[in-house]
Motif scaffolding. Sequence first.
Motif, PDB file in Angstrom:
ATOM      1  N   LYS A 162       0.704  -1.134   0.042  1.00 32.15           N
ATOM      2  CA  LYS A 162       0.107   0.098  -0.045  1.00 32.15           C
ATOM      3  C   LYS A 162       0.923   1.354  -0.153  1.00 32.15           C
ATOM      4  O   LYS A 162       0.420   2.306  -0.561  1.00 32.15           O
ATOM      5  CB  LYS A 162      -1.037   0.010   1.259  1.00 32.15           C
ATOM      6  CG  LYS A 162      -0.557  -0.076   2.447  1.00 32.15           C
ATOM      7  CD  LYS A 162      -1.549  -0.022   3.683  1.00 32.15           C
ATOM      8  CE  LYS A 162      -1.350   0.222   5.010  1.00 32.15           C
ATOM      9  NZ  LYS A 162      -0.618  -0.849   5.704  1.00 32.15           N
ATOM     10  N   GLU A 163       2.042   1.075   0.637  1.00 31.01           N
ATOM     11  CA  GLU A 163       3.089   2.350   0.650  1.00 31.01           C
ATOM     12  C   GLU A 163       3.305   2.735  -0.843  1.00 31.01           C
ATOM     13  O   GLU A 163       3.386   3.854  -1.100  1.00 31.01           O
ATOM     14  CB  GLU A 163       4.362   2.129   1.486  1.00 31.01           C
ATOM     15  CG  GLU A 163       3.918   2.054   3.003  1.00 31.01           C
ATOM     16  CD  GLU A 163       3.239   0.688   3.283  1.00 31.01           C
ATOM     17  OE1 GLU A 163       3.319  -0.381   2.764  1.00 31.01           O
ATOM     18  OE2 GLU A 163       2.514   0.699   4.588  1.00 31.01           O
ATOM     19  N   GLU A 164       3.648   1.468  -1.565  1.00 39.27           N
ATOM     20  CA  GLU A 164       4.140   1.855  -3.094  1.00 39.27           C
ATOM     21  C   GLU A 164       2.861   2.300  -3.861  1.00 39.27           C
ATOM     22  O   GLU A 164       3.216   3.224  -4.770  1.00 39.27           O
ATOM     23  CB  GLU A 164       4.683   0.366  -3.615  1.00 39.27           C
ATOM     24  CG  GLU A 164       5.922   0.043  -3.022  1.00 39.27           C
ATOM     25  CD  GLU A 164       6.326  -1.322  -3.684  1.00 39.27           C
ATOM     26  OE1 GLU A 164       7.491  -1.538  -3.755  1.00 39.27           O
ATOM     27  OE2 GLU A 164       5.328  -2.277  -3.635  1.00 39.27           O
ATOM     28  N   VAL A 165       1.799   1.883  -3.629  1.00 42.59           N
ATOM     29  CA  VAL A 165       0.718   2.394  -4.474  1.00 42.59           C
ATOM     30  C   VAL A 165       0.360   4.108  -4.030  1.00 42.59           C
ATOM     31  O   VAL A 165       0.272   4.844  -4.875  1.00 42.59           O
ATOM     32  CB  VAL A 165      -0.613   1.535  -4.125  1.00 42.59           C
ATOM     33  CG1 VAL A 165      -1.852   2.402  -4.655  1.00 42.59           C
ATOM     34  CG2 VAL A 165      -0.400   0.161  -4.537  1.00 42.59           C
ATOM     35  N   SER A 166       0.663   4.199  -2.832  1.00 39.89           N
ATOM     36  CA  SER A 166       0.529   5.522  -2.298  1.00 39.89           C
ATOM     37  C   SER A 166       1.638   6.420  -2.931  1.00 39.89           C
ATOM     38  O   SER A 166       0.980   7.554  -3.692  1.00 39.89           O
ATOM     39  CB  SER A 166       0.544   5.871  -0.637  1.00 39.89           C
ATOM     40  OG  SER A 166       0.787   7.074  -0.333  1.00 39.89           O
ATOM     41  N   GLU A 167       2.586   5.894  -2.939  1.00 38.64           N
ATOM     42  CA  GLU A 167       3.729   6.789  -3.718  1.00 38.64           C
ATOM     43  C   GLU A 167       3.461   7.064  -5.094  1.00 38.64           C
ATOM     44  O   GLU A 167       3.711   8.043  -5.733  1.00 38.64           O
ATOM     45  CB  GLU A 167       4.963   6.087  -3.375  1.00 38.64           C
ATOM     46  CG  GLU A 167       6.451   6.681  -3.691  1.00 38.64           C
ATOM     47  CD  GLU A 167       6.905   6.517  -5.373  1.00 38.64           C
ATOM     48  OE1 GLU A 167       7.239   7.500  -5.775  1.00 38.64           O
ATOM     49  OE2 GLU A 167       6.456   5.231  -5.795  1.00 38.64           O
ATOM     50  N   LEU A 168       2.956   5.745  -5.681  1.00 33.70           N
ATOM     51  CA  LEU A 168       2.619   6.104  -7.184  1.00 33.70           C
ATOM     52  C   LEU A 168       1.641   6.960  -7.366  1.00 33.70           C
ATOM     53  O   LEU A 168       1.641   7.887  -8.425  1.00 33.70           O
ATOM     54  CB  LEU A 168       2.217   4.591  -7.691  1.00 33.70           C
ATOM     55  CG  LEU A 168       2.053   4.262  -8.958  1.00 33.70           C
ATOM     56  CD1 LEU A 168       3.420   4.125  -9.681  1.00 33.70           C
ATOM     57  CD2 LEU A 168       1.491   2.760  -9.183  1.00 33.70           C
ATOM     58  N   PHE A 169       0.421   7.154  -6.808  1.00 28.38           N
ATOM     59  CA  PHE A 169      -0.675   7.913  -6.808  1.00 28.38           C
ATOM     60  C   PHE A 169      -0.219   9.370  -6.655  1.00 28.38           C
ATOM     61  O   PHE A 169      -0.604  10.380  -7.322  1.00 28.38           O
ATOM     62  CB  PHE A 169      -1.751   7.545  -5.883  1.00 28.38           C
ATOM     63  CG  PHE A 169      -2.405   6.489  -6.374  1.00 28.38           C
ATOM     64  CD1 PHE A 169      -2.138   5.822  -7.351  1.00 28.38           C
ATOM     65  CD2 PHE A 169      -3.726   6.054  -5.657  1.00 28.38           C
ATOM     66  CE1 PHE A 169      -2.917   4.516  -7.725  1.00 28.38           C
ATOM     67  CE2 PHE A 169      -4.679   4.773  -5.804  1.00 28.38           C
ATOM     68  CZ  PHE A 169      -4.067   4.337  -7.125  1.00 28.38           C
ATOM     69  N   GLU A 170       0.801   9.448  -5.454  1.00 24.33           N
ATOM     70  CA  GLU A 170       1.260  10.684  -5.164  1.00 24.33           C
ATOM     71  C   GLU A 170       2.089  11.381  -6.325  1.00 24.33           C
ATOM     72  O   GLU A 170       1.778  12.568  -6.728  1.00 24.33           O
ATOM     73  CB  GLU A 170       2.101  10.612  -3.903  1.00 24.33           C
ATOM     74  CG  GLU A 170       2.191  11.987  -3.013  1.00 24.33           C
ATOM     75  CD  GLU A 170       3.146  11.538  -1.920  1.00 24.33           C
ATOM     76  OE1 GLU A 170       3.236  10.341  -1.500  1.00 24.33           O
ATOM     77  OE2 GLU A 170       3.760  12.694  -1.504  1.00 24.33           O
ATOM     78  N   ARG A 171       2.941  10.376  -7.003  1.00 25.34           N
ATOM     79  CA  ARG A 171       3.722  10.908  -7.972  1.00 25.34           C
ATOM     80  C   ARG A 171       3.020  11.128  -9.362  1.00 25.34           C
ATOM     81  O   ARG A 171       3.175  12.232  -9.875  1.00 25.34           O
ATOM     82  CB  ARG A 171       4.777   9.673  -8.326  1.00 25.34           C
ATOM     83  CG  ARG A 171       5.972  10.247  -9.233  1.00 25.34           C
ATOM     84  CD  ARG A 171       7.067   9.301  -8.902  1.00 25.34           C
ATOM     85  NE  ARG A 171       6.899   7.887  -8.873  1.00 25.34           N
ATOM     86  CZ  ARG A 171       6.752   7.113  -9.968  1.00 25.34           C
ATOM     87  NH1 ARG A 171       6.973   7.558 -11.132  1.00 25.34           N
ATOM     88  NH2 ARG A 171       6.559   5.684  -9.531  1.00 25.34           N
ATOM     89  N   ILE A 172       1.925  10.411  -9.490  1.00 26.86           N
ATOM     90  CA  ILE A 172       1.390  10.328 -11.089  1.00 26.86           C
ATOM     91  C   ILE A 172       0.086  11.310 -11.007  1.00 26.86           C
ATOM     92  O   ILE A 172      -0.099  12.005 -11.844  1.00 26.86           O
ATOM     93  CB  ILE A 172       1.322   9.070 -11.616  1.00 26.86           C
ATOM     94  CG1 ILE A 172       2.809   8.449 -11.639  1.00 26.86           C
ATOM     95  CG2 ILE A 172       0.629   9.103 -13.010  1.00 26.86           C
ATOM     96  CD1 ILE A 172       2.953   6.989 -12.467  1.00 26.86           C
TER      97      ILE A 172
END
Length: 478
Positions: A162-172
């Motif tokens: 979930k941390e990776e998904v959060s980072e992905l959403f934040e970035r993109i």
Amino acid sequence: MTDVLSEHFKEQAAEALGNATIQESLDRLVNFRQGRVDAIAEYGQERWDALSQSAREIKRETLEHLDYYLDELSRNVERAGGHVFFARDAAEANEYVAKVAADNGVKTVIKSKSMVSEEMGIADVLEAMGIEPVETDLGEYIIQLAREAPYHIIAPALHKSKEEVSELFERILGTPAESDITALAGVARKVLREKFLEADMGMTGANFGVAETGTIVMVTNEGNGRMCSSLPRVHVATMGMERVIPRLRDVATYLPLLTRSATGQRISSYVSFVTGPRRSGEEDGPQEFHLVILDNGRSRMLADPELREALYCIRCGACLNACPVYGKVGGHAYGWVYPGPIGAVVTPSLVGVPKAKDLPFASTLCGACRDVCPLKIDIPRMLLKLRSDAVEGPPETRVPRSVESLMMRAWRKTVAGPRLFTLAGKVTSAAQWPLSRQGVLRWLPPPLSGWTRTRDFPRAAMRPFRARWRKDGGSRGG
Ligand code: SF4
């Protein structure tokens, strides 16, 4: 067609083995395994076995008369007002879909999870035309943003924390960091809602194509399949040619097998039946419906009596969850759309053995995949057949002889006669001395070093069995 990276299986597997996040993600497979066991127990083993048997029988009969059922499916789709296109390969399928999109002035395509459209690589083709393809299954959407391939047949983003998904959403997407899974799903839902409304074309897969009625059946848990097939003006469904089933009542045989084997559910949240485009007087549904039926190597499999059974697969993913190799190396190591044990059969069959030569060897042949398969597909037998093709099959499927196969030939010569065998035993006993510690060899020189990279090799006995037999057992006449 999506790029085939299966040639790099060994490197990709080694990378996954050393990646702690991936190893942690793969531990989650236990939930799928338990879900399946509980669901079958609830259904009753005897009933389950009977259902499996019927499903096998239907597949056997369908594949024996595949031309007849595909023709019936095609006629009934057209009778319902739809269009059918038989694509020999991914390029032909992509060309057809691209033309439908261009003819309709499409700007945005919403997609529901479909392994066949992954196989075609249609998203890249649409992008190259300036059309925005948007995956609408949450897992697929995540990996689309990450520009990765699906990781698992039913859980494409299984490897993402979930941390990776959060980072992905934040970035993109520019959304704030979020650690709650429901909130993350909410972020995706908000973005996707707009895409659903603006899309001119929807693409879905088809779990089954019913010949009798010309209906395609989609099994989903998020409802996005039904939105993709009913909201936009144009609906294009893609399916592998083996997905045809003769009668509507056959859905009742496959559905419980699929959902219970996949996630342990009695039935999925949504099961959608689509027959042609919207008819006059109907309130929703597309104005145009196209069904693309893809061969892409399946005819070759059908013609091979030893591999034909792989076409029984309903893509439930149970064999991935049970496989000890998939459970350690994960989906990306397999390098193409279909991972795990069934991928190790389907990939070499569809893209050619030389491009995926390591996959049939990526198995312990423990038989767990066959045991859990709701269609009882004999995957280990097919892996052995592909191994044999890779080593001594016809020249077009054979891979160049490796050091290992040369060593196997030397081994065969050595064990064929007692003299050479005894001599080899003596040489091995002497040679292992400097390398052995506490009964094991911790290191072997190349080309044998692969054996000892992650495990010890047992030391050869200091006194060969035959010497002991002669002295002890043999003298007692036992
Ligand atoms: S081979 Fe069997 S277990 Fe594996 S995905 Fe296909 S149907 Fe499911």
